[in-house]
Design a protein around this motif. Structure first.
Motif, PDB file in Angstrom:
ATOM      1  N   ARG A   8       0.968  -1.175  -0.346  1.00  0.00           N
ATOM      2  CA  ARG A   8      -0.371  -0.302  -0.558  1.00  0.00           C
ATOM      3  C   ARG A   8       0.929   1.194   0.014  1.00  0.00           C
ATOM      4  O   ARG A   8       1.340   1.619   1.142  1.00  0.00           O
ATOM      5  CB  ARG A   8      -0.704   0.009   1.230  1.00  0.00           C
ATOM      6  N   HIS A   9       1.166   1.501  -1.386  1.00  0.00           N
ATOM      7  CA  HIS A   9       2.225   2.761  -1.160  1.00  0.00           C
ATOM      8  C   HIS A   9       2.117   3.970  -3.129  1.00  0.00           C
ATOM      9  O   HIS A   9       1.607   2.668  -3.848  1.00  0.00           O
ATOM     10  CB  HIS A   9       3.880   2.433  -1.357  1.00  0.00           C
ATOM     11  N   HIS A  10       2.585   4.150  -2.458  1.00  0.00           N
ATOM     12  CA  HIS A  10       2.477   5.247  -3.490  1.00  0.00           C
ATOM     13  C   HIS A  10       3.564   5.073  -4.888  1.00  0.00           C
ATOM     14  O   HIS A  10       5.109   5.115  -4.087  1.00  0.00           O
ATOM     15  CB  HIS A  10       2.565   6.769  -4.338  1.00  0.00           C
ATOM     16  N   ASP A  11       3.866   4.975  -5.833  1.00  0.00           N
ATOM     17  CA  ASP A  11       5.391   4.228  -6.692  1.00  0.00           C
ATOM     18  C   ASP A  11       5.553   4.786  -7.841  1.00  0.00           C
ATOM     19  O   ASP A  11       4.371   4.609  -8.527  1.00  0.00           O
ATOM     20  CB  ASP A  11       5.410   2.530  -6.594  1.00  0.00           C
ATOM     21  N   GLY A  12       6.640   5.441  -7.892  1.00  0.00           N
ATOM     22  CA  GLY A  12       6.541   6.662  -9.979  1.00  0.00           C
ATOM     23  C   GLY A  12       7.371   5.045 -10.708  1.00  0.00           C
ATOM     24  O   GLY A  12       7.522   4.212 -10.225  1.00  0.00           O
ATOM     25  N   ALA A  13       7.155   5.756 -11.636  1.00  0.00           N
ATOM     26  CA  ALA A  13       8.315   5.382 -12.857  1.00  0.00           C
ATOM     27  C   ALA A  13       9.758   5.267 -12.282  1.00  0.00           C
ATOM     28  O   ALA A  13      10.177   6.515 -12.117  1.00  0.00           O
ATOM     29  CB  ALA A  13       8.097   5.385 -14.126  1.00  0.00           C
ATOM     30  N   TYR A  14       9.899   4.666 -12.170  1.00  0.00           N
ATOM     31  CA  TYR A  14      12.131   3.516 -12.348  1.00  0.00           C
ATOM     32  C   TYR A  14      12.686   4.812 -13.834  1.00  0.00           C
ATOM     33  O   TYR A  14      11.799   4.837 -14.666  1.00  0.00           O
ATOM     34  CB  TYR A  14      12.406   3.156 -12.041  1.00  0.00           C
ATOM     35  N   GLU A  15      13.478   5.249 -13.395  1.00  0.00           N
ATOM     36  CA  GLU A  15      14.675   5.811 -14.273  1.00  0.00           C
ATOM     37  C   GLU A  15      15.883   5.197 -14.144  1.00  0.00           C
ATOM     38  O   GLU A  15      16.381   4.778 -13.213  1.00  0.00           O
ATOM     39  CB  GLU A  15      15.288   7.308 -14.555  1.00  0.00           C
ATOM     40  N   ALA A  16      16.941   4.716 -15.287  1.00  0.00           N
ATOM     41  CA  ALA A  16      18.151   3.602 -14.793  1.00  0.00           C
ATOM     42  C   ALA A  16      18.670   4.566 -15.826  1.00  0.00           C
ATOM     43  O   ALA A  16      18.605   5.569 -15.924  1.00  0.00           O
ATOM     44  CB  ALA A  16      18.009   2.759 -16.108  1.00  0.00           C
ATOM     45  N   VAL A  17      19.715   4.454 -14.643  1.00  0.00           N
ATOM     46  CA  VAL A  17      21.351   4.847 -15.339  1.00  0.00           C
ATOM     47  C   VAL A  17      22.595   3.907 -15.404  1.00  0.00           C
ATOM     48  O   VAL A  17      22.217   3.187 -14.110  1.00  0.00           O
ATOM     49  CB  VAL A  17      21.558   5.857 -14.405  1.00  0.00           C
ATOM     50  N   GLU A  18      22.780   3.282 -16.816  1.00  0.00           N
ATOM     51  CA  GLU A  18      23.954   1.958 -16.417  1.00  0.00           C
ATOM     52  C   GLU A  18      25.388   2.921 -15.919  1.00  0.00           C
ATOM     53  O   GLU A  18      25.537   3.860 -16.391  1.00  0.00           O
ATOM     54  CB  GLU A  18      23.732   2.022 -18.343  1.00  0.00           C
ATOM     55  N   LEU A  19      25.362   1.164 -15.432  1.00  0.00           N
ATOM     56  CA  LEU A  19      27.003   1.332 -14.149  1.00  0.00           C
ATOM     57  C   LEU A  19      28.467   0.898 -15.002  1.00  0.00           C
ATOM     58  O   LEU A  19      28.277  -0.395 -15.067  1.00  0.00           O
ATOM     59  CB  LEU A  19      27.062   1.018 -13.117  1.00  0.00           C
TER      60      LEU A  19
END
Length: 128
Positions: free
Chosen positions: A42-53
């Motif tokens: 039960r939480h609000h979750d956004g769309a993630y952004e990815a950073v290649e390492l």
């Protein structure tokens, strides 16, 4: 009609609003909610952004006979429990082996430190 009750692609106009959802979703929330959500979900979750390492060891996502090496990724997201006052910034190493959460103030301080280190490495005095 607030965002909590507004119809969306995931929730038709006649869909039941979960009773645990005490207010409208933040604009960045991309999670469809339902009354049957487990309390841990039960939480609000956004769309993630990815950073290649790309300086870290690449990971083999293939099979023993067909290797497929790709860089590890850091995933950055916003998450907020439905009773929490503000979101946290969540940083996850792509395989979930490493996770940390920052308050908005901590994330802002962390971002400032990162920008200063980058400026130092590039021989710049101002990180902007």
């Amino acid at each position: 009609m607030d965002k909590r009750t507004a119809p969306t692609a995931d929730r038709p106009a006649d869909a039941e609003v979960p009773t645990w959802l005490t207010g409208p979703c933040p604009d960045w929330c991309s999670t469809p909610h339902s009354a049957s959500d487990h309390p841990d979900d039960r939480h609000h979750d956004g769309a993630y952004e990815a950073v290649e390492l790309t300086t870290m060891e690449f990971v083999d996502y293939g099979s023993p006979t067909r290797p497929n090496y790709r860089p590890q990724v850091a995933l950055i997201d916003l998450i907020q429990g439905y009773r929490e006052a503000e979101p946290r910034v969540c940083v996850v190493e792509g395989s979930d082996r490493f996770v940390f959460y920052l308050s908005l103030a901590e994330a802002e301080e962390f971002a400032g430190v990162l920008l200063r280190r980058v400026a130092d490495a590039r021989g710049q005095s101002d990180p902007s």
